[in-house]
Motif scaffolding. Structure first.
Motif, PDB file in Angstrom:
ATOM      1  N   PRO A 152       0.820  -1.215   0.000  1.00 39.31           N
ATOM      2  CA  PRO A 152       0.000   0.000   0.000  1.00 39.31           C
ATOM      3  C   PRO A 152       0.855   1.267   0.000  1.00 39.31           C
ATOM      4  CG  PRO A 152      -0.357  -1.278   2.021  1.00 39.31           C
ATOM      5  CD  PRO A 152       0.674  -1.990   1.213  1.00 39.31           C
ATOM      6  N   VAL A 153       0.307   2.301  -0.579  1.00 38.79           N
ATOM      7  CA  VAL A 153       0.960   3.605  -0.598  1.00 38.79           C
ATOM      8  C   VAL A 153       0.374   4.414   0.552  1.00 38.79           C
ATOM      9  CG1 VAL A 153       1.349   5.705  -1.932  1.00 38.79           C
ATOM     10  CG2 VAL A 153       1.202   3.507  -3.098  1.00 38.79           C
ATOM     11  N   ASP A 154       1.185   4.638   1.597  1.00 38.13           N
ATOM     12  CA  ASP A 154       0.716   5.395   2.754  1.00 38.13           C
ATOM     13  C   ASP A 154       1.465   6.705   2.934  1.00 38.13           C
ATOM     14  OD1 ASP A 154      -1.251   3.572   3.574  1.00 38.13           O
ATOM     15  OD2 ASP A 154       0.262   2.328   4.537  1.00 38.13           O
ATOM     16  N   ARG A 155       2.756   6.690   2.655  1.00 32.47           N
ATOM     17  CA  ARG A 155       3.602   7.878   2.814  1.00 32.47           C
ATOM     18  C   ARG A 155       4.585   7.937   1.674  1.00 32.47           C
ATOM     19  NH1 ARG A 155       3.320  11.123   6.479  1.00 32.47           N
ATOM     20  NH2 ARG A 155       2.656  10.882   8.591  1.00 32.47           N
ATOM     21  N   ILE A 156       5.046   9.140   1.409  1.00 33.12           N
ATOM     22  CA  ILE A 156       6.136   9.287   0.463  1.00 33.12           C
ATOM     23  C   ILE A 156       7.367   9.639   1.283  1.00 33.12           C
ATOM     24  CG2 ILE A 156       4.644   9.919  -1.459  1.00 33.12           C
ATOM     25  CD1 ILE A 156       5.447  12.821  -1.018  1.00 33.12           C
ATOM     26  N   PRO A 157       8.556   9.464   0.752  1.00 37.81           N
ATOM     27  CA  PRO A 157       9.752   9.783   1.528  1.00 37.81           C
ATOM     28  C   PRO A 157       9.650  11.182   2.142  1.00 37.81           C
ATOM     29  CG  PRO A 157      10.383   8.732  -0.500  1.00 37.81           C
ATOM     30  CD  PRO A 157       8.900   8.961  -0.581  1.00 37.81           C
ATOM     31  N   GLY A 158      10.093  11.285   3.371  1.00 35.53           N
ATOM     32  CA  GLY A 158       9.917  12.518   4.128  1.00 35.53           C
ATOM     33  C   GLY A 158       8.714  12.333   5.027  1.00 35.53           C
ATOM     34  N   SER A 159       7.999  13.367   5.288  1.00 36.78           N
ATOM     35  CA  SER A 159       6.866  13.257   6.200  1.00 36.78           C
ATOM     36  C   SER A 159       5.535  13.608   5.555  1.00 36.78           C
ATOM     37  CB  SER A 159       7.100  14.179   7.401  1.00 36.78           C
ATOM     38  OG  SER A 159       7.222  15.518   6.947  1.00 36.78           O
ATOM     39  N   THR A 160       5.492  13.733   4.231  1.00 35.73           N
ATOM     40  CA  THR A 160       4.254  14.118   3.565  1.00 35.73           C
ATOM     41  C   THR A 160       3.303  12.928   3.426  1.00 35.73           C
ATOM     42  OG1 THR A 160       5.513  15.713   2.270  1.00 35.73           O
ATOM     43  CG2 THR A 160       3.288  15.236   1.514  1.00 35.73           C
ATOM     44  N   PRO A 161       2.113  13.017   4.001  1.00 38.07           N
ATOM     45  CA  PRO A 161       1.121  11.958   3.782  1.00 38.07           C
ATOM     46  C   PRO A 161       0.680  11.959   2.316  1.00 38.07           C
ATOM     47  CG  PRO A 161       0.455  13.443   5.572  1.00 38.07           C
ATOM     48  CD  PRO A 161       1.621  14.061   4.894  1.00 38.07           C
ATOM     49  N   VAL A 162       0.323  10.809   1.792  1.00 40.29           N
ATOM     50  CA  VAL A 162      -0.067  10.716   0.386  1.00 40.29           C
ATOM     51  C   VAL A 162      -1.271  11.605   0.077  1.00 40.29           C
ATOM     52  CG1 VAL A 162       0.922   8.458  -0.061  1.00 40.29           C
ATOM     53  CG2 VAL A 162      -1.431   8.622   0.701  1.00 40.29           C
ATOM     54  N   ASP A 163      -2.131  11.824   1.050  1.00 42.86           N
ATOM     55  CA  ASP A 163      -3.323  12.646   0.834  1.00 42.86           C
ATOM     56  C   ASP A 163      -2.988  14.106   0.513  1.00 42.86           C
ATOM     57  OD1 ASP A 163      -4.199  10.562   3.214  1.00 42.86           O
ATOM     58  OD2 ASP A 163      -5.679  10.788   1.615  1.00 42.86           O
ATOM     59  N   VAL A 169       4.903  14.912  -7.229  1.00 42.71           N
ATOM     60  CA  VAL A 169       5.767  14.520  -6.109  1.00 42.71           C
ATOM     61  C   VAL A 169       5.441  13.073  -5.716  1.00 42.71           C
ATOM     62  CG1 VAL A 169       6.310  14.968  -3.677  1.00 42.71           C
ATOM     63  CG2 VAL A 169       6.010  16.885  -5.263  1.00 42.71           C
ATOM     64  N   LEU A 170       4.167  12.758  -5.654  1.00 38.18           N
ATOM     65  CA  LEU A 170       3.707  11.435  -5.227  1.00 38.18           C
ATOM     66  C   LEU A 170       4.121  10.327  -6.203  1.00 38.18           C
ATOM     67  CD1 LEU A 170       1.892   9.515  -3.488  1.00 38.18           C
ATOM     68  CD2 LEU A 170       0.048  10.116  -5.074  1.00 38.18           C
ATOM     69  N   LEU A 171       3.805  10.486  -7.468  1.00 35.11           N
ATOM     70  CA  LEU A 171       3.991   9.384  -8.420  1.00 35.11           C
ATOM     71  C   LEU A 171       5.432   8.901  -8.535  1.00 35.11           C
ATOM     72  CD1 LEU A 171       1.406  10.433 -11.155  1.00 35.11           C
ATOM     73  CD2 LEU A 171       1.124   8.854  -9.234  1.00 35.11           C
ATOM     74  N   PRO A 172       6.440   9.797  -8.638  1.00 36.14           N
ATOM     75  CA  PRO A 172       7.813   9.287  -8.711  1.00 36.14           C
ATOM     76  C   PRO A 172       8.293   8.652  -7.401  1.00 36.14           C
ATOM     77  CG  PRO A 172       7.724  11.613  -9.365  1.00 36.14           C
ATOM     78  CD  PRO A 172       6.383  11.235  -8.837  1.00 36.14           C
ATOM     79  N   ALA A 173       7.599   8.956  -6.289  1.00 34.25           N
ATOM     80  CA  ALA A 173       8.021   8.449  -4.983  1.00 34.25           C
ATOM     81  C   ALA A 173       7.462   7.058  -4.677  1.00 34.25           C
ATOM     82  CB  ALA A 173       7.600   9.428  -3.887  1.00 34.25           C
ATOM     83  N   ILE A 174       6.570   6.546  -5.513  1.00 38.78           N
ATOM     84  CA  ILE A 174       5.994   5.217  -5.267  1.00 38.78           C
ATOM     85  C   ILE A 174       7.064   4.169  -5.518  1.00 38.78           C
ATOM     86  CG2 ILE A 174       4.286   3.531  -6.060  1.00 38.78           C
ATOM     87  CD1 ILE A 174       2.419   5.923  -6.607  1.00 38.78           C
ATOM     88  N   THR A 175       7.328   3.368  -4.491  1.00 36.84           N
ATOM     89  CA  THR A 175       8.372   2.348  -4.595  1.00 36.84           C
ATOM     90  C   THR A 175       7.805   0.928  -4.621  1.00 36.84           C
ATOM     91  OG1 THR A 175       8.659   2.356  -2.199  1.00 36.84           O
ATOM     92  CG2 THR A 175      10.116   3.791  -3.493  1.00 36.84           C
ATOM     93  N   ALA A 176       6.506   0.784  -4.375  1.00 38.49           N
ATOM     94  CA  ALA A 176       5.891  -0.544  -4.388  1.00 38.49           C
ATOM     95  C   ALA A 176       6.022  -1.140  -5.782  1.00 38.49           C
ATOM     96  CB  ALA A 176       4.421  -0.438  -4.005  1.00 38.49           C
ATOM     97  N   PRO A 177       6.522  -2.355  -5.898  1.00 33.95           N
ATOM     98  CA  PRO A 177       6.589  -2.955  -7.227  1.00 33.95           C
ATOM     99  C   PRO A 177       5.205  -3.067  -7.865  1.00 33.95           C
ATOM    100  CG  PRO A 177       7.925  -4.205  -5.685  1.00 33.95           C
ATOM    101  CD  PRO A 177       7.139  -3.205  -4.881  1.00 33.95           C
ATOM    102  N   VAL A 178       5.139  -2.802  -9.167  1.00 33.79           N
ATOM    103  CA  VAL A 178       3.905  -2.927  -9.931  1.00 33.79           C
ATOM    104  C   VAL A 178       3.785  -4.375 -10.387  1.00 33.79           C
ATOM    105  CG1 VAL A 178       2.696  -2.198 -12.029  1.00 33.79           C
ATOM    106  CG2 VAL A 178       3.941  -0.509 -10.661  1.00 33.79           C
ATOM    107  N   LEU A 179       2.747  -5.055  -9.919  1.00 35.02           N
ATOM    108  CA  LEU A 179       2.542  -6.463 -10.261  1.00 35.02           C
ATOM    109  C   LEU A 179       1.880  -6.620 -11.624  1.00 35.02           C
ATOM    110  CD1 LEU A 179       1.274  -7.733  -6.797  1.00 35.02           C
ATOM    111  CD2 LEU A 179       3.597  -7.848  -7.730  1.00 35.02           C
TER     112      LEU A 179
END
Length: 190
Positions: A152-163, A169-179
């Motif tokens: 799940p995407v809950d946080r991006i690096p640093g302290s910014t909540p995804v909301d 900023v959000l999209l390049p920070a997603i590190t979860a592998p895409v299945l």
């Protein structure tokens, strides 16, 4: 407005800057994304367009084939690749519970999102924002991109909540592998 559209006719963001082409969102392309309201590459009905051009800003029905085992979350991004800007305009960013196999019409409403839908910020705001291309600019392609994420995407690096994070900023920070991933393109022109 028609004159402005004609003047900007050769200026378009293009597909290069879409979420689909980001290195961190690469993966197999086995998800099939469909809609009852339009077929891939076909025109979108006016009801799914912005209110200020006569539409209802009603998000279309979307359905997809089952995501692979291990999918923790689905990420849906809607982008206009024909906007006369440097990068595509992000019309909607949503996290979806993978247990749902579809979204009914209006499920991406900022006022009343469907159960299992978490609306994030887009270029325009939260929730679905329908097509509203410049009059006379020609056809605009709206790419609905669905990604099956392993975590799940809950946080991006640093302290910014995804909301609170902006899409660029959000999209390049997603590190979860895409299945798995799939896409559907709707077209609208004024």
């Amino acid at each position: 407005m028609t004159l402005l559209g004609r003047l900007l006719n050769n200026r378009r963001a293009g597909e290069t800057g879409t979420a689909w082409n980001m290195p961190n969102l690469q993966g197999p392309e086995l998800l099939t994304l469909t809609s009852k309201h339009f077929s891939n590459g076909e025109g979108m009905p006016l009801e799914h367009c912005a209110k200020h051009i006569g539409g209802d800003d009603l998000s279309p029905h979307l359905a997809w084939t089952p995501p692979p085992p291990g999918t923790a979350q689905l990420l849906l991004i809607v982008e206009d690749i024909d906007v006369p800007m440097a990068k595509p305009a992000v019309h909607c960013v949503v996290l979806i519970d993978p247990a749902s196999g579809h979204l009914g019409p209006g499920a991406l409403s900022a006022r009343e999102p469907a159960i299992g839908v978490r609306l994030l910020r887009s270029t325009i705001g939260r929730g679905y924002h329908g097509p509203a291309p410049i009059k006379g600019h020609g056809p605009h392609h709206y790419i609905f991109q669905l990604f099956a994420l392993s975590t799940p995407v809950d946080r991006i690096p640093g302290s910014t909540p995804v909301d609170r994070a902006r899409p660029r900023v959000l999209l390049p920070a997603i590190t979860a592998p895409v299945l798995d991933r799939g896409r559907l393109t709707g077209v609208f022109e004024r």
